[in-house]
Enzyme design. Sequence first.
Site, PDB file in Angstrom:
ATOM      1  N   LYS A  62       0.832  -1.220   0.000  1.00  0.00           N
ATOM      2  CA  LYS A  62       0.000   0.000   0.000  1.00  0.00           C
ATOM      3  C   LYS A  62       0.864   1.266   0.000  1.00  0.00           C
ATOM      4  O   LYS A  62       0.377   2.355  -0.245  1.00  0.00           O
ATOM      5  CB  LYS A  62      -0.926  -0.006   1.231  1.00  0.00           C
ATOM      6  CG  LYS A  62      -1.967  -1.130   1.197  1.00  0.00           C
ATOM      7  CD  LYS A  62      -3.054  -0.948   2.251  1.00  0.00           C
ATOM      8  CE  LYS A  62      -2.593  -1.311   3.647  1.00  0.00           C
ATOM      9  NZ  LYS A  62      -2.472  -2.755   3.897  1.00  0.00           N
ATOM     10  N   PHE A 103      12.727  -6.110   2.857  1.00  0.00           N
ATOM     11  CA  PHE A 103      13.791  -6.946   3.445  1.00  0.00           C
ATOM     12  C   PHE A 103      13.237  -7.783   4.601  1.00  0.00           C
ATOM     13  O   PHE A 103      13.459  -8.994   4.684  1.00  0.00           O
ATOM     14  CB  PHE A 103      14.929  -6.014   3.888  1.00  0.00           C
ATOM     15  CG  PHE A 103      15.803  -6.506   5.011  1.00  0.00           C
ATOM     16  CD1 PHE A 103      16.554  -7.667   4.885  1.00  0.00           C
ATOM     17  CD2 PHE A 103      15.884  -5.780   6.198  1.00  0.00           C
ATOM     18  CE1 PHE A 103      17.375  -8.109   5.934  1.00  0.00           C
ATOM     19  CE2 PHE A 103      16.707  -6.210   7.237  1.00  0.00           C
ATOM     20  CZ  PHE A 103      17.445  -7.377   7.110  1.00  0.00           C
ATOM     21  N   ASP A 108      10.881 -12.873   6.653  1.00  0.00           N
ATOM     22  CA  ASP A 108       9.744 -13.323   7.458  1.00  0.00           C
ATOM     23  C   ASP A 108       9.009 -14.471   6.759  1.00  0.00           C
ATOM     24  O   ASP A 108       8.619 -15.453   7.396  1.00  0.00           O
ATOM     25  CB  ASP A 108       8.791 -12.130   7.630  1.00  0.00           C
ATOM     26  CG  ASP A 108       7.947 -12.239   8.886  1.00  0.00           C
ATOM     27  OD1 ASP A 108       8.460 -12.713   9.907  1.00  0.00           O
ATOM     28  OD2 ASP A 108       6.774 -11.836   8.844  1.00  0.00           O
ATOM     29  N   ASP A 112       8.277 -18.108   8.309  1.00  0.00           N
ATOM     30  CA  ASP A 112       6.893 -18.537   8.539  1.00  0.00           C
ATOM     31  C   ASP A 112       6.430 -19.589   7.536  1.00  0.00           C
ATOM     32  O   ASP A 112       5.291 -20.038   7.602  1.00  0.00           O
ATOM     33  CB  ASP A 112       5.935 -17.335   8.434  1.00  0.00           C
ATOM     34  CG  ASP A 112       6.094 -16.367   9.595  1.00  0.00           C
ATOM     35  OD1 ASP A 112       6.788 -16.723  10.566  1.00  0.00           O
ATOM     36  OD2 ASP A 112       5.540 -15.249   9.522  1.00  0.00           O
ATOM     37  N   ARG A 117       2.404 -13.596  -0.886  1.00  0.00           N
ATOM     38  CA  ARG A 117       2.612 -12.275  -0.287  1.00  0.00           C
ATOM     39  C   ARG A 117       2.126 -11.250  -1.301  1.00  0.00           C
ATOM     40  O   ARG A 117       2.530 -11.279  -2.456  1.00  0.00           O
ATOM     41  CB  ARG A 117       4.107 -12.084   0.011  1.00  0.00           C
ATOM     42  CG  ARG A 117       4.552 -10.685   0.287  1.00  0.00           C
ATOM     43  CD  ARG A 117       4.134 -10.148   1.629  1.00  0.00           C
ATOM     44  NE  ARG A 117       4.682 -10.901   2.750  1.00  0.00           N
ATOM     45  CZ  ARG A 117       4.335 -10.680   4.011  1.00  0.00           C
ATOM     46  NH1 ARG A 117       3.440  -9.755   4.298  1.00  0.00           N
ATOM     47  NH2 ARG A 117       4.870 -11.397   5.006  1.00  0.00           N
ATOM     48  N   ASP A 179       8.785 -12.685  18.937  1.00  0.00           N
ATOM     49  CA  ASP A 179       7.604 -13.292  18.313  1.00  0.00           C
ATOM     50  C   ASP A 179       7.852 -14.776  18.037  1.00  0.00           C
ATOM     51  O   ASP A 179       7.024 -15.640  18.346  1.00  0.00           O
ATOM     52  CB  ASP A 179       7.293 -12.546  17.006  1.00  0.00           C
ATOM     53  CG  ASP A 179       5.897 -12.859  16.482  1.00  0.00           C
ATOM     54  OD1 ASP A 179       5.066 -13.371  17.252  1.00  0.00           O
ATOM     55  OD2 ASP A 179       5.643 -12.588  15.298  1.00  0.00           O
ATOM     56  N   LYS A 205       8.332  -5.085  16.886  1.00  0.00           N
ATOM     57  CA  LYS A 205       8.279  -5.715  15.562  1.00  0.00           C
ATOM     58  C   LYS A 205       7.581  -4.844  14.514  1.00  0.00           C
ATOM     59  O   LYS A 205       7.905  -4.908  13.338  1.00  0.00           O
ATOM     60  CB  LYS A 205       7.569  -7.073  15.668  1.00  0.00           C
ATOM     61  CG  LYS A 205       7.654  -7.879  14.384  1.00  0.00           C
ATOM     62  CD  LYS A 205       6.912  -9.196  14.461  1.00  0.00           C
ATOM     63  CE  LYS A 205       6.793  -9.803  13.079  1.00  0.00           C
ATOM     64  NZ  LYS A 205       6.078 -11.064  13.063  1.00  0.00           N
ATOM     65  N   PHE A 244      -2.749  -0.189  15.370  1.00  0.00           N
ATOM     66  CA  PHE A 244      -2.718  -0.698  13.990  1.00  0.00           C
ATOM     67  C   PHE A 244      -2.574  -2.225  13.966  1.00  0.00           C
ATOM     68  O   PHE A 244      -3.250  -2.926  13.226  1.00  0.00           O
ATOM     69  CB  PHE A 244      -1.551  -0.040  13.246  1.00  0.00           C
ATOM     70  CG  PHE A 244      -1.361  -0.515  11.833  1.00  0.00           C
ATOM     71  CD1 PHE A 244      -2.111  -0.002  10.793  1.00  0.00           C
ATOM     72  CD2 PHE A 244      -0.410  -1.494  11.534  1.00  0.00           C
ATOM     73  CE1 PHE A 244      -1.932  -0.431   9.488  1.00  0.00           C
ATOM     74  CE2 PHE A 244      -0.225  -1.930  10.229  1.00  0.00           C
ATOM     75  CZ  PHE A 244      -0.992  -1.399   9.210  1.00  0.00           C
ATOM     76  N   ASP A 248      -5.109  -5.125  12.824  1.00  0.00           N
ATOM     77  CA  ASP A 248      -4.693  -6.134  11.851  1.00  0.00           C
ATOM     78  C   ASP A 248      -5.061  -7.534  12.333  1.00  0.00           C
ATOM     79  O   ASP A 248      -5.542  -8.372  11.562  1.00  0.00           O
ATOM     80  CB  ASP A 248      -3.167  -6.048  11.670  1.00  0.00           C
ATOM     81  CG  ASP A 248      -2.762  -6.260  10.226  1.00  0.00           C
ATOM     82  OD1 ASP A 248      -3.358  -5.612   9.352  1.00  0.00           O
ATOM     83  OD2 ASP A 248      -1.853  -7.075   9.987  1.00  0.00           O
ATOM     84  N   ASP A 249      -4.846  -7.789  13.624  1.00  0.00           N
ATOM     85  CA  ASP A 249      -5.197  -9.085  14.213  1.00  0.00           C
ATOM     86  C   ASP A 249      -6.707  -9.316  14.147  1.00  0.00           C
ATOM     87  O   ASP A 249      -7.168 -10.428  13.866  1.00  0.00           O
ATOM     88  CB  ASP A 249      -4.740  -9.150  15.679  1.00  0.00           C
ATOM     89  CG  ASP A 249      -3.225  -9.166  15.825  1.00  0.00           C
ATOM     90  OD1 ASP A 249      -2.518  -9.252  14.799  1.00  0.00           O
ATOM     91  OD2 ASP A 249      -2.745  -9.090  16.971  1.00  0.00           O
TER      92      ASP A 249
END
Length: 358
Positions: A62, A103, A108, A112, A117, A179, A205, A244, A248-249
Amino acid sequence: MGDTVCNGTHSRKLLLSDPEAFDAKFEELVTELTERNLQDSGLADALNRLREILNYNVPGGKKNRGLSVIGSLRELLPPSQLTQDTLQQALMVGWCIEMLQAFFLMADDIMDASVTRRGQPCWYKRDGIGLDAINDSFLVESSIYRLLRKQCRDQPYYVHLLELFNETTFQTELGQALDLMTAPPDQIDLNRFTMERYKTIVKYKTAFYSFYLPVASAMYMAGINSDEEHNNAKHILLEMGEFFQIQDDFLDCYGDPAVTGKIGTDIQDNKCSWLVVKALEVMTPEQKSVLEACYGRKDESSVAKVKELYNALQMPTLYHTYEEESYQRLQKLIAQHAQNLPHSVFLNFAKKIYKRNK
Protein backbone atom coordinates in the site's frame (compact mmCIF):
# COMPACT_ATOMS: atom_id res chain seq x y z
CA MET A 1 11.98 31.42 -22.57
CA GLY A 2 15.10 29.25 -22.52
CA ASP A 3 14.52 28.52 -18.81
CA THR A 4 11.04 27.25 -19.49
CA VAL A 5 12.35 24.74 -22.01
CA CYS A 6 15.13 23.56 -19.68
CA ASN A 7 12.73 23.11 -16.78
CA GLY A 8 10.12 21.12 -18.68
CA THR A 9 10.81 17.95 -16.72
CA HIS A 10 10.75 19.88 -13.45
CA SER A 11 7.35 21.36 -14.34
CA ARG A 12 5.99 17.91 -15.10
CA LYS A 13 7.29 16.62 -11.76
CA LEU A 14 5.55 19.46 -9.96
CA LEU A 15 2.23 18.49 -11.54
CA LEU A 16 2.34 14.91 -10.24
CA SER A 17 0.48 13.99 -7.07
CA ASP A 18 2.65 12.58 -4.26
CA PRO A 19 1.66 8.94 -4.98
CA GLU A 20 2.37 9.43 -8.71
CA ALA A 21 5.72 11.11 -8.01
CA PHE A 22 6.53 8.33 -5.54
CA ASP A 23 5.84 5.59 -8.10
CA ALA A 24 7.87 7.43 -10.76
CA LYS A 25 10.81 7.76 -8.36
CA PHE A 26 11.10 3.99 -7.87
CA GLU A 27 12.24 3.27 -11.42
CA GLU A 28 14.86 6.00 -11.16
CA LEU A 29 16.22 4.50 -7.91
CA VAL A 30 16.34 0.96 -9.32
CA THR A 31 18.35 2.30 -12.27
CA GLU A 32 20.69 4.10 -9.88
CA LEU A 33 21.25 0.94 -7.83
CA THR A 34 21.78 -1.39 -10.77
CA GLU A 35 23.38 0.60 -13.59
CA ARG A 36 25.40 3.60 -12.45
CA ASN A 37 29.09 3.67 -11.58
CA LEU A 38 29.70 0.06 -12.55
CA GLN A 39 33.39 -0.47 -12.00
CA ASP A 40 33.28 -4.18 -12.77
CA SER A 41 31.37 -5.38 -15.81
CA GLY A 42 31.59 -8.89 -14.37
CA LEU A 43 28.85 -7.89 -11.91
CA ALA A 44 26.23 -7.47 -14.63
CA ASP A 45 24.45 -10.77 -13.84
CA ALA A 46 24.28 -10.02 -10.11
CA LEU A 47 23.01 -6.48 -10.73
CA ASN A 48 20.37 -7.77 -13.15
CA ARG A 49 19.25 -10.09 -10.38
CA LEU A 50 19.14 -7.15 -7.95
CA ARG A 51 16.87 -5.31 -10.39
CA GLU A 52 14.55 -8.32 -10.53
CA ILE A 53 14.56 -8.69 -6.71
CA LEU A 54 13.71 -5.00 -6.19
CA ASN A 55 10.97 -4.92 -8.82
CA TYR A 56 9.32 -8.07 -7.46
CA ASN A 57 9.52 -7.39 -3.72
CA VAL A 58 9.52 -3.66 -3.03
CA PRO A 59 6.69 -1.79 -4.81
CA GLY A 60 3.68 -4.11 -4.34
CA GLY A 61 2.23 -2.91 -1.01
CA LYS A 62 0.00 0.00 0.00
CA LYS A 63 3.13 2.23 0.35
CA ASN A 64 1.69 4.04 3.38
CA ARG A 65 5.02 4.00 5.20
CA GLY A 66 6.99 5.46 2.31
CA LEU A 67 4.40 8.10 1.45
CA SER A 68 4.27 9.18 5.10
CA VAL A 69 7.75 10.72 4.77
CA ILE A 70 6.72 13.26 2.14
CA GLY A 71 3.28 13.70 3.78
CA SER A 72 4.89 14.48 7.15
CA LEU A 73 7.52 16.77 5.60
CA ARG A 74 4.75 18.82 3.96
CA GLU A 75 3.29 19.41 7.44
CA LEU A 76 6.67 20.20 9.06
CA LEU A 77 8.16 22.65 6.54
CA PRO A 78 6.67 25.85 5.09
CA PRO A 79 6.05 25.61 1.32
CA SER A 80 8.96 28.01 0.64
CA GLN A 81 11.40 25.42 2.03
CA LEU A 82 9.91 22.50 0.10
CA THR A 83 12.29 22.76 -2.83
CA GLN A 84 12.22 20.23 -5.65
CA ASP A 85 15.45 18.70 -4.29
CA THR A 86 13.97 18.33 -0.80
CA LEU A 87 10.85 16.65 -2.19
CA GLN A 88 12.95 14.28 -4.30
CA GLN A 89 14.99 13.35 -1.23
CA ALA A 90 11.80 12.72 0.75
CA LEU A 91 10.61 10.36 -2.02
CA MET A 92 13.97 8.56 -1.91
CA VAL A 93 13.90 8.17 1.91
CA GLY A 94 10.30 6.92 1.60
CA TRP A 95 11.48 4.19 -0.77
CA CYS A 96 14.27 3.30 1.67
CA ILE A 97 11.54 2.56 4.23
CA GLU A 98 9.65 0.45 1.67
CA MET A 99 12.93 -1.44 1.02
CA LEU A 100 13.36 -2.03 4.74
CA GLN A 101 9.83 -3.43 4.83
CA ALA A 102 10.58 -5.66 1.81
CA PHE A 103 13.79 -6.95 3.45
CA PHE A 104 11.86 -7.88 6.61
CA LEU A 105 9.01 -9.53 4.68
CA MET A 106 11.29 -11.58 2.41
CA ALA A 107 13.00 -13.05 5.47
CA ASP A 108 9.74 -13.32 7.46
CA ASP A 109 8.10 -15.37 4.69
CA ILE A 110 10.93 -17.92 4.82
CA MET A 111 10.70 -18.19 8.64
CA ASP A 112 6.89 -18.54 8.54
CA ALA A 113 6.93 -20.88 5.51
CA SER A 114 4.41 -18.52 3.89
CA VAL A 115 3.15 -19.24 0.38
CA THR A 116 1.86 -15.93 -0.96
CA ARG A 117 2.61 -12.28 -0.29
CA ARG A 118 0.69 -9.34 -1.78
CA GLY A 119 -1.25 -11.63 -4.06
CA GLN A 120 1.76 -13.35 -5.65
CA PRO A 121 4.07 -16.22 -4.63
CA CYS A 122 6.60 -15.32 -1.93
CA TRP A 123 9.99 -14.61 -3.48
CA TYR A 124 11.64 -17.73 -2.00
CA LYS A 125 8.80 -19.86 -3.44
CA ARG A 126 9.62 -18.90 -7.02
CA ASP A 127 11.34 -21.47 -9.23
CA GLY A 128 15.09 -21.47 -8.78
CA ILE A 129 15.10 -19.08 -5.80
CA GLY A 130 14.61 -21.12 -2.60
CA LEU A 131 16.95 -20.22 0.25
CA ASP A 132 19.04 -18.00 -2.04
CA ALA A 133 16.32 -15.51 -1.04
CA ILE A 134 18.25 -15.00 2.21
CA ASN A 135 21.10 -13.32 0.34
CA ASP A 136 18.57 -11.52 -1.85
CA SER A 137 17.02 -9.97 1.27
CA PHE A 138 20.51 -8.81 2.36
CA LEU A 139 20.92 -7.11 -1.04
CA VAL A 140 17.68 -5.19 -0.50
CA GLU A 141 18.85 -4.06 2.95
CA SER A 142 22.25 -2.94 1.61
CA SER A 143 20.54 -0.97 -1.15
CA ILE A 144 19.03 1.31 1.50
CA TYR A 145 22.43 2.47 2.70
CA ARG A 146 23.81 2.87 -0.84
CA LEU A 147 20.93 5.22 -1.68
CA LEU A 148 21.23 7.21 1.54
CA ARG A 149 24.97 7.64 1.00
CA LYS A 150 24.64 8.64 -2.65
CA GLN A 151 21.82 11.10 -2.15
CA CYS A 152 22.08 12.44 1.42
CA ARG A 153 25.78 12.29 2.24
CA ASP A 154 26.18 16.09 2.19
CA GLN A 155 23.01 16.78 4.16
CA PRO A 156 23.09 17.75 7.85
CA TYR A 157 20.59 14.96 8.60
CA TYR A 158 22.62 12.15 6.96
CA VAL A 159 24.08 10.65 10.16
CA HIS A 160 20.71 10.98 11.94
CA LEU A 161 19.06 8.92 9.18
CA LEU A 162 21.81 6.28 9.27
CA GLU A 163 21.45 5.88 13.02
CA LEU A 164 17.65 5.89 12.79
CA PHE A 165 17.54 3.15 10.12
CA ASN A 166 20.14 1.05 11.97
CA GLU A 167 18.39 1.36 15.33
CA THR A 168 14.95 0.69 13.84
CA THR A 169 16.25 -2.44 12.09
CA PHE A 170 17.69 -3.74 15.37
CA GLN A 171 14.43 -3.05 17.24
CA THR A 172 12.37 -4.82 14.56
CA GLU A 173 14.67 -7.85 14.65
CA LEU A 174 14.40 -8.02 18.45
CA GLY A 175 10.61 -7.94 18.09
CA GLN A 176 10.75 -10.72 15.50
CA ALA A 177 12.97 -12.81 17.81
CA LEU A 178 10.47 -12.38 20.64
CA ASP A 179 7.60 -13.29 18.31
CA LEU A 180 9.34 -16.48 17.14
CA MET A 181 10.20 -17.48 20.71
CA THR A 182 6.67 -16.84 21.97
CA ALA A 183 4.88 -19.00 19.40
CA PRO A 184 7.15 -21.68 17.94
CA PRO A 185 5.29 -23.86 15.42
CA ASP A 186 3.98 -27.17 16.85
CA GLN A 187 4.55 -26.03 20.44
CA ILE A 188 1.21 -24.85 21.73
CA ASP A 189 1.66 -23.14 25.09
CA LEU A 190 -1.02 -20.53 25.70
CA ASN A 191 0.57 -19.51 29.01
CA ARG A 192 3.18 -17.60 26.97
CA PHE A 193 0.44 -15.41 25.54
CA THR A 194 0.21 -12.47 27.95
CA MET A 195 -0.86 -8.93 27.10
CA GLU A 196 2.50 -7.61 28.29
CA ARG A 197 4.40 -9.96 25.96
CA TYR A 198 2.02 -9.18 23.10
CA LYS A 199 2.46 -5.39 23.47
CA THR A 200 6.26 -5.71 23.61
CA ILE A 201 6.31 -7.77 20.40
CA VAL A 202 4.07 -5.26 18.63
CA LYS A 203 6.06 -2.25 19.80
CA TYR A 204 9.36 -3.62 18.54
CA LYS A 205 8.28 -5.72 15.56
CA THR A 206 5.80 -3.29 13.99
CA ALA A 207 5.32 0.10 15.61
CA PHE A 208 8.88 1.42 15.40
CA TYR A 209 9.43 0.85 11.68
CA SER A 210 5.86 1.39 10.51
CA PHE A 211 5.01 4.53 12.46
CA TYR A 212 7.97 6.17 14.17
CA LEU A 213 10.51 5.66 11.35
CA PRO A 214 8.68 7.62 8.60
CA VAL A 215 7.81 10.58 10.83
CA ALA A 216 11.22 10.66 12.55
CA SER A 217 12.88 10.65 9.10
CA ALA A 218 10.79 13.66 8.05
CA MET A 219 11.55 15.41 11.36
CA TYR A 220 15.30 15.02 10.86
CA MET A 221 14.98 16.22 7.26
CA ALA A 222 13.11 19.28 8.56
CA GLY A 223 15.94 19.99 11.02
CA ILE A 224 14.05 18.79 14.14
CA ASN A 225 16.82 16.98 16.02
CA SER A 226 16.02 17.34 19.72
CA ASP A 227 15.61 14.15 21.72
CA GLU A 228 12.64 15.70 23.50
CA GLU A 229 10.71 16.31 20.26
CA HIS A 230 11.51 12.81 19.01
CA ASN A 231 10.47 11.21 22.30
CA ASN A 232 7.20 13.15 22.20
CA ALA A 233 6.51 11.95 18.66
CA LYS A 234 7.46 8.41 19.67
CA HIS A 235 4.87 8.37 22.49
CA ILE A 236 2.09 9.17 20.04
CA LEU A 237 3.30 7.02 17.14
CA LEU A 238 3.94 3.87 19.17
CA GLU A 239 0.38 4.07 20.55
CA MET A 240 -0.84 4.29 16.95
CA GLY A 241 1.35 1.38 15.92
CA GLU A 242 -0.04 -0.76 18.71
CA PHE A 243 -3.60 -0.02 17.64
CA PHE A 244 -2.72 -0.70 13.99
CA GLN A 245 -1.45 -4.20 14.83
CA ILE A 246 -4.44 -5.00 17.07
CA GLN A 247 -6.68 -3.91 14.21
CA ASP A 248 -4.69 -6.13 11.85
CA ASP A 249 -5.20 -9.08 14.21
CA PHE A 250 -8.93 -8.38 14.36
CA LEU A 251 -9.18 -8.17 10.54
CA ASP A 252 -7.23 -11.46 10.24
CA CYS A 253 -10.20 -13.20 11.86
CA TYR A 254 -13.16 -10.92 11.11
CA GLY A 255 -12.16 -9.06 7.93
CA ASP A 256 -13.66 -9.89 4.54
CA PRO A 257 -10.92 -11.52 2.40
CA ALA A 258 -12.50 -9.86 -0.66
CA VAL A 259 -11.70 -6.51 0.96
CA THR A 260 -8.49 -7.27 2.87
CA GLY A 261 -6.88 -9.20 -0.01
CA LYS A 262 -5.72 -12.03 2.25
CA ILE A 263 -7.13 -15.02 4.07
CA GLY A 264 -6.33 -14.90 7.78
CA THR A 265 -4.29 -17.73 9.30
CA ASP A 266 -3.38 -16.44 12.78
CA ILE A 267 -5.36 -19.22 14.51
CA GLN A 268 -3.77 -22.01 12.42
CA ASP A 269 -0.30 -20.45 12.79
CA ASN A 270 -0.40 -20.35 16.61
CA LYS A 271 0.07 -16.57 16.49
CA CYS A 272 0.25 -14.49 19.67
CA SER A 273 -2.59 -12.31 18.39
CA TRP A 274 -4.62 -9.72 20.33
CA LEU A 275 -7.76 -11.85 20.00
CA VAL A 276 -6.27 -14.91 21.70
CA VAL A 277 -4.54 -12.82 24.40
CA LYS A 278 -7.75 -10.89 25.13
CA ALA A 279 -9.84 -14.09 25.07
CA LEU A 280 -7.49 -15.71 27.61
CA GLU A 281 -8.10 -12.76 29.94
CA VAL A 282 -11.88 -13.20 30.00
CA MET A 283 -12.59 -16.92 29.44
CA THR A 284 -13.60 -19.65 31.89
CA PRO A 285 -11.33 -22.67 32.62
CA GLU A 286 -13.67 -24.84 30.49
CA GLN A 287 -13.35 -22.47 27.56
CA LYS A 288 -9.58 -22.44 27.99
CA SER A 289 -9.55 -26.25 27.64
CA VAL A 290 -11.36 -25.92 24.28
CA LEU A 291 -8.91 -23.25 23.16
CA GLU A 292 -5.89 -25.37 24.15
CA ALA A 293 -7.28 -28.32 22.20
CA CYS A 294 -7.97 -26.30 19.04
CA TYR A 295 -5.56 -23.32 18.80
CA GLY A 296 -2.63 -23.69 16.41
CA ARG A 297 -4.27 -26.62 14.58
CA LYS A 298 -4.60 -26.60 10.80
CA ASP A 299 -7.90 -28.50 10.43
CA GLU A 300 -11.01 -26.48 9.65
CA SER A 301 -13.11 -27.83 12.53
CA SER A 302 -10.51 -26.68 15.11
CA VAL A 303 -10.36 -23.22 13.53
CA ALA A 304 -14.16 -23.04 13.51
CA LYS A 305 -14.29 -23.94 17.23
CA VAL A 306 -11.83 -21.15 18.08
CA LYS A 307 -13.94 -18.68 16.11
CA GLU A 308 -17.10 -19.90 17.90
CA LEU A 309 -15.32 -19.31 21.18
CA TYR A 310 -14.34 -15.77 20.11
CA ASN A 311 -17.97 -15.06 19.20
CA ALA A 312 -19.23 -16.45 22.50
CA LEU A 313 -16.79 -14.13 24.30
CA GLN A 314 -18.08 -11.22 22.18
CA MET A 315 -14.65 -10.38 20.80
CA PRO A 316 -15.99 -7.97 18.12
CA THR A 317 -17.66 -5.90 20.87
CA LEU A 318 -14.48 -5.93 22.99
CA TYR A 319 -12.47 -4.87 19.94
CA HIS A 320 -14.77 -1.97 19.04
CA THR A 321 -14.65 -0.77 22.66
CA TYR A 322 -10.86 -0.96 22.51
CA GLU A 323 -10.80 0.97 19.21
CA GLU A 324 -12.86 3.81 20.70
CA GLU A 325 -10.70 3.94 23.85
CA SER A 326 -7.51 3.92 21.78
CA TYR A 327 -8.74 6.82 19.64
CA GLN A 328 -9.60 8.87 22.75
CA ARG A 329 -6.19 8.04 24.27
CA LEU A 330 -4.49 9.12 21.06
CA GLN A 331 -6.27 12.49 21.06
CA LYS A 332 -5.03 13.07 24.63
CA LEU A 333 -1.46 12.04 23.72
CA ILE A 334 -1.46 14.45 20.76
CA ALA A 335 -2.70 17.30 22.98
CA GLN A 336 -0.12 16.43 25.65
CA HIS A 337 3.00 15.66 23.60
CA ALA A 338 2.64 17.46 20.27
CA GLN A 339 2.85 21.03 21.60
CA ASN A 340 5.62 22.04 19.18
CA LEU A 341 4.73 19.71 16.31
CA PRO A 342 1.77 20.21 13.96
CA HIS A 343 -1.07 17.93 15.11
CA SER A 344 -1.88 17.23 11.45
CA VAL A 345 1.23 15.00 11.18
CA PHE A 346 -0.41 12.59 13.62
CA LEU A 347 -4.04 13.15 12.68
CA ASN A 348 -3.30 12.33 9.01
CA PHE A 349 -1.96 8.96 10.16
CA ALA A 350 -4.93 8.41 12.47
CA LYS A 351 -7.39 9.08 9.64
CA LYS A 352 -5.79 6.34 7.57
CA ILE A 353 -5.92 3.65 10.23
CA TYR A 354 -8.96 4.10 12.49
CA LYS A 355 -12.10 2.41 11.11
CA ARG A 356 -10.17 0.92 8.16
CA ASN A 357 -11.42 -2.43 6.83
CA LYS A 358 -8.30 -3.64 5.02
